[in-house]
Design a protein around this motif. Structure first.
Motif, PDB file in Angstrom:
ATOM      1  N   GLN A 116       0.861  -1.176   0.000  1.00 53.93           N
ATOM      2  CA  GLN A 116       0.000   0.000   0.000  1.00 53.93           C
ATOM      3  C   GLN A 116       0.896   1.223   0.000  1.00 53.93           C
ATOM      4  OE1 GLN A 116      -3.514  -0.268   2.651  1.00 53.93           O
ATOM      5  NE2 GLN A 116      -2.327  -1.868   3.647  1.00 53.93           N
ATOM      6  N   GLN A 117       0.434   2.286  -0.644  1.00 50.55           N
ATOM      7  CA  GLN A 117       1.244   3.499  -0.672  1.00 50.55           C
ATOM      8  C   GLN A 117       0.353   4.724  -0.525  1.00 50.55           C
ATOM      9  OE1 GLN A 117       4.374   3.346  -3.392  1.00 50.55           O
ATOM     10  NE2 GLN A 117       5.176   5.343  -2.812  1.00 50.55           N
ATOM     11  N   SER A 118       0.773   5.649   0.312  1.00 52.27           N
ATOM     12  CA  SER A 118       0.005   6.887   0.456  1.00 52.27           C
ATOM     13  C   SER A 118       0.843   8.036  -0.058  1.00 52.27           C
ATOM     14  CB  SER A 118      -0.377   7.118   1.923  1.00 52.27           C
ATOM     15  OG  SER A 118       0.769   7.350   2.688  1.00 52.27           O
ATOM     16  N   GLY A 151       0.306  11.504   0.273  1.00 52.22           N
ATOM     17  CA  GLY A 151       0.332  12.842   0.854  1.00 52.22           C
ATOM     18  C   GLY A 151      -1.021  13.509   0.918  1.00 52.22           C
ATOM     19  N   GLU A 152      -2.062  12.786   0.524  1.00 53.03           N
ATOM     20  CA  GLU A 152      -3.408  13.358   0.662  1.00 53.03           C
ATOM     21  C   GLU A 152      -4.028  12.770   1.926  1.00 53.03           C
ATOM     22  OE1 GLU A 152      -5.553  12.531  -2.986  1.00 53.03           O
ATOM     23  OE2 GLU A 152      -7.198  13.704  -2.104  1.00 53.03           O
ATOM     24  N   LYS A 153      -4.629  13.619   2.739  1.00 49.03           N
ATOM     25  CA  LYS A 153      -5.203  13.127   3.998  1.00 49.03           C
ATOM     26  C   LYS A 153      -6.304  12.120   3.703  1.00 49.03           C
ATOM     27  CE  LYS A 153      -4.564  16.342   7.781  1.00 49.03           C
ATOM     28  NZ  LYS A 153      -5.216  16.969   8.912  1.00 49.03           N
ATOM     29  N   ALA A 154      -6.259  10.999   4.397  1.00 51.80           N
ATOM     30  CA  ALA A 154      -7.254   9.952   4.120  1.00 51.80           C
ATOM     31  C   ALA A 154      -7.594   9.170   5.383  1.00 51.80           C
ATOM     32  CB  ALA A 154      -6.716   9.014   3.053  1.00 51.80           C
ATOM     33  N   PRO A 155      -8.136   9.855   6.393  1.00 56.26           N
ATOM     34  CA  PRO A 155      -8.396   9.147   7.642  1.00 56.26           C
ATOM     35  C   PRO A 155      -9.521   8.133   7.467  1.00 56.26           C
ATOM     36  CG  PRO A 155      -9.400  11.315   7.701  1.00 56.26           C
ATOM     37  CD  PRO A 155      -8.653  11.227   6.413  1.00 56.26           C
ATOM     38  N   PHE A 184      -8.677   7.431  14.667  1.00 54.06           N
ATOM     39  CA  PHE A 184      -9.325   8.446  13.827  1.00 54.06           C
ATOM     40  C   PHE A 184     -10.758   8.702  14.250  1.00 54.06           C
ATOM     41  CE2 PHE A 184      -6.033   9.643  11.117  1.00 54.06           C
ATOM     42  CZ  PHE A 184      -5.241   8.527  10.860  1.00 54.06           C
ATOM     43  N   TRP A 197      -3.977  12.476  17.367  1.00 52.39           N
ATOM     44  CA  TRP A 197      -2.883  13.455  17.404  1.00 52.39           C
ATOM     45  C   TRP A 197      -3.390  14.856  17.758  1.00 52.39           C
ATOM     46  CZ3 TRP A 197      -3.782   9.550  14.025  1.00 52.39           C
ATOM     47  CH2 TRP A 197      -2.906   8.460  14.132  1.00 52.39           C
ATOM     48  N   ARG A 206      -0.846  -0.474  11.603  1.00 47.31           N
ATOM     49  CA  ARG A 206      -1.459   0.684  12.251  1.00 47.31           C
ATOM     50  C   ARG A 206      -0.650   1.957  12.027  1.00 47.31           C
ATOM     51  NH1 ARG A 206      -5.755   0.312  15.380  1.00 47.31           N
ATOM     52  NH2 ARG A 206      -6.733  -1.738  15.183  1.00 47.31           N
ATOM     53  N   TYR A 255       1.147   2.595   9.429  1.00 43.78           N
ATOM     54  CA  TYR A 255       0.862   2.998   8.053  1.00 43.78           C
ATOM     55  C   TYR A 255      -0.511   3.673   7.973  1.00 43.78           C
ATOM     56  CZ  TYR A 255      -0.467   3.090   3.254  1.00 43.78           C
ATOM     57  OH  TYR A 255      -0.927   3.533   2.049  1.00 43.78           O
ATOM     58  N   ALA A 256      -1.526   3.069   8.610  1.00 41.52           N
ATOM     59  CA  ALA A 256      -2.875   3.646   8.575  1.00 41.52           C
ATOM     60  C   ALA A 256      -2.854   5.057   9.164  1.00 41.52           C
ATOM     61  CB  ALA A 256      -3.850   2.767   9.344  1.00 41.52           C
ATOM     62  N   ALA A 257      -2.055   5.271  10.216  1.00 42.88           N
ATOM     63  CA  ALA A 257      -1.959   6.593  10.845  1.00 42.88           C
ATOM     64  C   ALA A 257      -1.330   7.586   9.872  1.00 42.88           C
ATOM     65  CB  ALA A 257      -1.147   6.512  12.127  1.00 42.88           C
ATOM     66  N   LEU A 258      -0.216   7.212   9.260  1.00 43.05           N
ATOM     67  CA  LEU A 258       0.469   8.113   8.336  1.00 43.05           C
ATOM     68  C   LEU A 258      -0.414   8.426   7.144  1.00 43.05           C
ATOM     69  CD1 LEU A 258       4.016   6.494   8.525  1.00 43.05           C
ATOM     70  CD2 LEU A 258       3.345   8.730   9.433  1.00 43.05           C
ATOM     71  N   LYS A 259      -1.059   7.417   6.604  1.00 52.99           N
ATOM     72  CA  LYS A 259      -1.941   7.649   5.463  1.00 52.99           C
ATOM     73  C   LYS A 259      -3.068   8.598   5.864  1.00 52.99           C
ATOM     74  CE  LYS A 259      -5.080   5.639   2.177  1.00 52.99           C
ATOM     75  NZ  LYS A 259      -5.151   4.746   1.051  1.00 52.99           N
ATOM     76  N   GLY A 260      -3.668   8.324   7.029  1.00 53.46           N
ATOM     77  CA  GLY A 260      -4.782   9.148   7.499  1.00 53.46           C
ATOM     78  C   GLY A 260      -4.377  10.594   7.697  1.00 53.46           C
ATOM     79  N   LEU A 261      -3.128  10.793   8.114  1.00 51.68           N
ATOM     80  CA  LEU A 261      -2.658  12.149   8.382  1.00 51.68           C
ATOM     81  C   LEU A 261      -2.096  12.815   7.133  1.00 51.68           C
ATOM     82  CD1 LEU A 261      -1.012  11.402  11.816  1.00 51.68           C
ATOM     83  CD2 LEU A 261      -2.949  12.906  11.436  1.00 51.68           C
ATOM     84  N   GLY A 262      -2.121  12.134   5.991  1.00 51.46           N
ATOM     85  CA  GLY A 262      -1.654  12.743   4.754  1.00 51.46           C
ATOM     86  C   GLY A 262      -0.159  12.755   4.601  1.00 51.46           C
ATOM     87  N   LYS A 263       0.501  11.736   5.176  1.00 53.59           N
ATOM     88  CA  LYS A 263       1.961  11.674   5.011  1.00 53.59           C
ATOM     89  C   LYS A 263       2.307  10.764   3.855  1.00 53.59           C
ATOM     90  CE  LYS A 263       2.120  13.898   8.895  1.00 53.59           C
ATOM     91  NZ  LYS A 263       2.413  15.338   8.910  1.00 53.59           N
ATOM     92  N   GLU A 264       3.588  10.815   3.422  1.00 57.44           N
ATOM     93  CA  GLU A 264       4.028   9.921   2.347  1.00 57.44           C
ATOM     94  C   GLU A 264       4.604   8.673   2.971  1.00 57.44           C
ATOM     95  OE1 GLU A 264       5.691  13.444  -0.434  1.00 57.44           O
ATOM     96  OE2 GLU A 264       6.264  11.397  -1.020  1.00 57.44           O
ATOM     97  N   ALA A 265       4.026   7.552   2.637  1.00 57.24           N
ATOM     98  CA  ALA A 265       4.524   6.296   3.208  1.00 57.24           C
ATOM     99  C   ALA A 265       4.191   5.154   2.290  1.00 57.24           C
ATOM    100  CB  ALA A 265       3.883   6.062   4.579  1.00 57.24           C
ATOM    101  N   ARG A 266       4.932   4.061   2.434  1.00 63.12           N
ATOM    102  CA  ARG A 266       4.663   2.851   1.662  1.00 63.12           C
ATOM    103  C   ARG A 266       4.815   1.691   2.610  1.00 63.12           C
ATOM    104  NH1 ARG A 266       4.940   0.915  -3.899  1.00 63.12           N
ATOM    105  NH2 ARG A 266       6.009  -1.084  -4.058  1.00 63.12           N
TER     106      ARG A 266
END
Lengths: 819, 43
Positions: free
Chosen positions: A203-205, A207-211, A703, A713, B5, B7-18
């Motif tokens: 999985q990769q995010s 930089g867009e917020k996605a709670p 969340f 946070w 978890r 990863y889910a936190a970083l994604k939720g907060l809009g950070k760059e992660a894999r």
């Protein structure tokens, strides 16, 4: 030296032998408690739209462990039975159907059904048929009952698919046919996962917020994705009343389908890739289209992308088109909403939602139908001059309903109702519906001006249900009828246009609910059903609504139940309290009474009631309101308010001479269990606690949870203060924890109880943990329910009913009952 | 769960992660396929 130490060690082991329960496996409680699990409650009902037929469905509340142990797949938030393509754990399921003719009271049983579970019963709009699904081991099929011939038969041999479309069939409004979703892959060989197919899960995010709430049972691998496609694949079919089946269009992942009032078009939602491992199927990319009855695409309305970046906030929504539905008052016109604030209510805009419409033949550009100031909550359709539009927002919990003229939806709106959605006293009630000439469900409007509403009638004196008539022309409401003490009677359906003849369900503290026909004109009441008292052994239970105040003047209430045969000369009783905290933004609303003193005394196996049989008094639902006014959030003062509410509850019982303050137990389920652990940690009001299927560590729901919108946070202090796990060392009373091993509820994973127990054990506290095989958030198997009743009975025997406390004895163990 | 978890936190907060989860692997990775893949991810 060593031998000496060894001797002492052995000696100590002997003395400190835990006085645990010796029993292994599933247990059964005492007889009166066990009988509650099998008690037969009043059936569910459905009334045909012409008011002539009352269908009664005997509820199947309890299942066998074998049924729960059946193979179950968990994909994208759905739990399904891969053998018969149905959802597992559906709560509305029935074992028998009876049809009663309202005028004469004659009863017809449907006797020729195969062994299986009955689901999704629906009368045809013209009242001539009752359709329903019979789910058996290998397939779920559509059946039809004809009210004229009194015969039932299987309508189609082709198995239905309820995996994505939870309701696998719909009636055409003109009652001429049924559209159903068929299980196309049911006879194909099942997919096999072997290590050739296994790949790293990535999985990769960006930089867009996605709670995302901590959903469970999500997709976790490419094999899961393949399974999701295999089981979700459906085929729409047009089935006429003689069973003739024609396929409509191509196979696909049909999430929903609904038929236009003119019975000529289908509004269809199909799921597209890419799927997600973060959100359930309801948020997957979806294409919305209108199909004709032969399957050709008449319009493509929208291609919704994956909804994994919806802003945090309960009133946040996706951007782009959403909330598609047919207008009920027109033949074929689709309405949808589009956020004007990027989906986030915090954006400052004059209108948060716009509504658009597109009418058959769907060739023109959509029109702007209405502008909605706050978040759009829905429209109830009446006729082409009257509809009711609702908007809301979370920040102050306000919900508003307007009477609008759909022809000029932005002009001359009348504000019909405005209140906090938690405000029960000002709830105007629910609008009564009827079928119009096309067979669509619309607001019943009489003489172009009168609308009927039925409601709970919450008030200072408790719930007093009512029937009201609202006049659109004068914007005024008249109370047509209201329930009279000592009965609790509520309107089930209208039988005429004047509001003089209607079906009610009536009960009292000692008489169980039954159906009646009330005639205001003749001033009489005719009894329609005669259900038996479900638990005669508990008939002598006395109940009383207690009102009291908290130290900050919030008014509270709770219902006190006393065991049969108790009178005050016997002195105080041990008490079991059962509660669930709720959040409010308003003190007055938090103080409202929300039940009726005349409701039938239900003795459910679920809550505290069974223990009345042990001579324990029950204080049910003492309110625990958590209030945050204006800028303050309710949870900023969670602990203080929770303890204050509990203190007030204990005080009122002690002051009345009912309770001995040293013999009160506190119990709850889910957020109630979380409450129990908090009360044991932060007060000494209770002797012991029982916590079922709870969450104790809020960092595992980072969340947001329950009524808390902020993330971990943003509000670390709040999360830490509210998590009993962080304060486990303060728990000084014994606590029993029970949890289903398959709990998918987004907050209450089994791990919550396992880790809380491990903490208590490690800290040397008294605790017991019981994990129930196969059970989810609500326990369903008869064996599990009997065992839970036994566990609670043993616990209360030991900690509430026995006076001796064995010094130095610790009860520390975990147990999983083995079948 | 720690990585899932986080990863889910970083994604939720809009950070760059894999996040890469390796099937069947324990704390030290053993399969030839897994090791080759890890080297590739890091490269």
């Amino acid at each position: 030296m060593n031998a000496f130490r060894l001797c002492i060690a052995l000696l100590c082991t002997f003395i400190l032998l835990p006085s645990s329960y010796a029993e292994q496996g599933y247990q059964t409680p005492s007889a009166e408690l066990a009988a509650l699990v099998d008690a037969k409650l009043a059936p569910r009902s459905a009334l045909s739209s012409n008011g002539q037929w009352l269908a009664l469905f005997e509820r199947k509340r309890v299942v066998s462990l074998d049924e729960l142990a059946k193979s179950e797949l968990k994909l994208a938030g759905i739990k399904l039975n891969p053998v018969n393509f149905s959802r597992s754990r559906v709560s509305a399921k029935y074992s028998a159907i009876q049809i009663k003719h309202v005028e004469t009271g004659t009863v017809f049983n449907i006797n020729n059904l195969p062994d299986g579970i009955i689901r999704s019963p629906r009368f045809s709009p013209d009242s001539q048929y009752l359709a329903f699904v019979v789910e058996q081991k290998k397939s779920a099929n559509l059946w039809l009952y004809n009210v004229n011939t009194k015969q039932a038969q299987q309508l189609s041999p082709t198995p239905l698919n309820s995996v994505l479309s939870a309701n696998p069939y719909k009636w055409l409004p003109d009652s001429s046919a049924i559209i159903a979703n068929l299980a196309v892959n049911i006879n194909k060989p099942k997919l096999i996962n072997n290590s050739q197919n296994v790949v790293p899960v990535i999985q990769q995010s960006t930089g867009e917020k996605a709670p995302a709430r901590t959903y469970q049972n999500l997709l976790t691998s490419p094999f899961d994705e393949a399974q999701f496609k295999f089981y979700g694949q459906g085929q729409l079919a047009f089935i006429t009343l003689d069973g003739n089946t024609q396929q409509i269009g191509r196979a696909g992942l049909y999430k929903s389908f609904s038929i236009s009032p003119d019975s000529n078009n289908i509004l269809v939602a199909t799921i597209n890739e890419p799927f997600s491992y973060q959100v359930p199927y309801s948020r997957f990319a979806t294409t919305w289209q209108v199909l004709g009855m032969r399957g050709h695409v008449l319009a493509q309305l929208a291609k919704q992308p994956l909804g994994d970046n919806i802003p945090q906030g309960y009133d946040s929504v996706r951007t782009g088109a959403r909330k598609f539905e047919w207008r009920a008052d027109k033949g074929a016109e689709v309405i949808w909403a589009q956020a004007q604030d990027n989906g986030d209510m915090k954006t400052d805009v004059p209108y948060h939602d716009y509504l658009y419409s597109l009418r058959a033949p769907f060739k023109r550009e959509p029109k702007l139908f209405a502008k909605v100031e706050r978040r759009y909550a829905g429209i109830e359709w009446g006729n082409d001059q009257v509809a009711m539009l609702t908007d809301w927002r979370f920040s102050d919990r306000q919900v508003r309903t307007f009477i609008i003229n759909p022809r000029y939806a932005d002009k001359n709106r009348i504000l019909f109702s405005e209140r906090s959605y938690n405000d029960a006293y000002n709830n105007p009630g629910d609008v009564i519906y009827e079928r119009n000439d096309l067979g669509a469900n619309v607001i019943k409007i009489v003489g172009d001006r009168y609308i009927y509403l039925r409601g709970n009638g919450a008030s200072e004196k408790g719930n007093i249900p009512f029937l009201d008539r609202y006049d659109v022309k004068t914007n005024s409401t008249k109370r047509v009828w209201q329930s009279q003490a000592p009965y609790y009677e509520r309107v089930r359906a209208l039988l005429d246009d004047d509001g003089e003849r209607f079906i009610t369900i009536r009960e009292s503290k000692t008489e169980q609910p039954n159906f009646f026909i009330r005639d205001l004109d003749d001033d009489n009441l005719t009894q329609l059903t005669n259900f038996e008292h479900p638990y005669p052994a508990f008939k002598g239970v006395k109940k009383e609504l207690l009102r009291y105040k908290r130290n900050d003047d919030v008014e509270l209430s709770g219902t006190l139940y006393l065991p049969p045969g108790y009178d005050k000369t016997q002195g105080p009783l041990p008490v079991l309290m059962w509660a669930y905290p709720l959040e409010y933004k308003d003190k007055a609303v938090a103080s409202q009474v929300r039940e009726s003193p005349y409701e039938f005394t239900y003795i459910g196996y679920w809550g505290p009631m069974p223990y009345l049989a042990k001579g324990i008094a029950v204080f049910d639902d003492p309110k625990m309101p958590i209030v945050g006014i204006d800028e303050a959030q309710p949870n900023d003062n969670f602990r203080t308010q929770l303890v204050a509410s509990a203190q007030a509850a204990v005080d009122v019982l002690v002051n009345k001479g009912i309770a001995d303050k040293n013999k009160i137990a506190i119990a709850g389920h889910s957020y109630g269990a979380f409450m129990v652990a908090n009360l044991l940690a932060h007060s000494d009001l209770f002797k012991t606690g029982i916590a079922r299927s709870g969450a104790y560590n809020r960092t595992l729901t980072p969340f947001g949870f329950q009524g808390e919108e902020r993330d971990f946070w943003q509000a670390q202090d709040v999360y830490a203060n509210m998590s009993p796990f962080f304060h486990a060392e303060k728990i000084n009373e014994p606590m029993l924890m029970i949890h289903g091993q398959e709990d998918p509820n987004s907050g209450t994973f089994p791990m919550q109880s396992e880790r809380m127990y491990a903490a208590l054990k490690g800290l040397g506290k008294e605790a017991r943990l019981v994990m129930l095989p196969y059970e989810a958030h609500g326990y369903r198997a008869r064996k599990s329910l009997l065992h839970v009743l036994w566990e609670q009975e043993q616990w209360l025997n030991k900690y509430l009913l026995t006076d001796e406390v064995q010094a130095g004895t610790k009860v520390i163990e975990a147990e999983t009952p083995v079948n | 769960m720690q990585s899932e978890r986080m990863y889910a936190a970083l994604k939720g907060l809009g950070k760059e992660a894999r996040l890469v989860m390796l099937p069947y692997e324990a704390h030290g990775y053993r399969a030839r396929k897994s090791l080759l893949h890890v080297l590739w991810e890091q490269e």
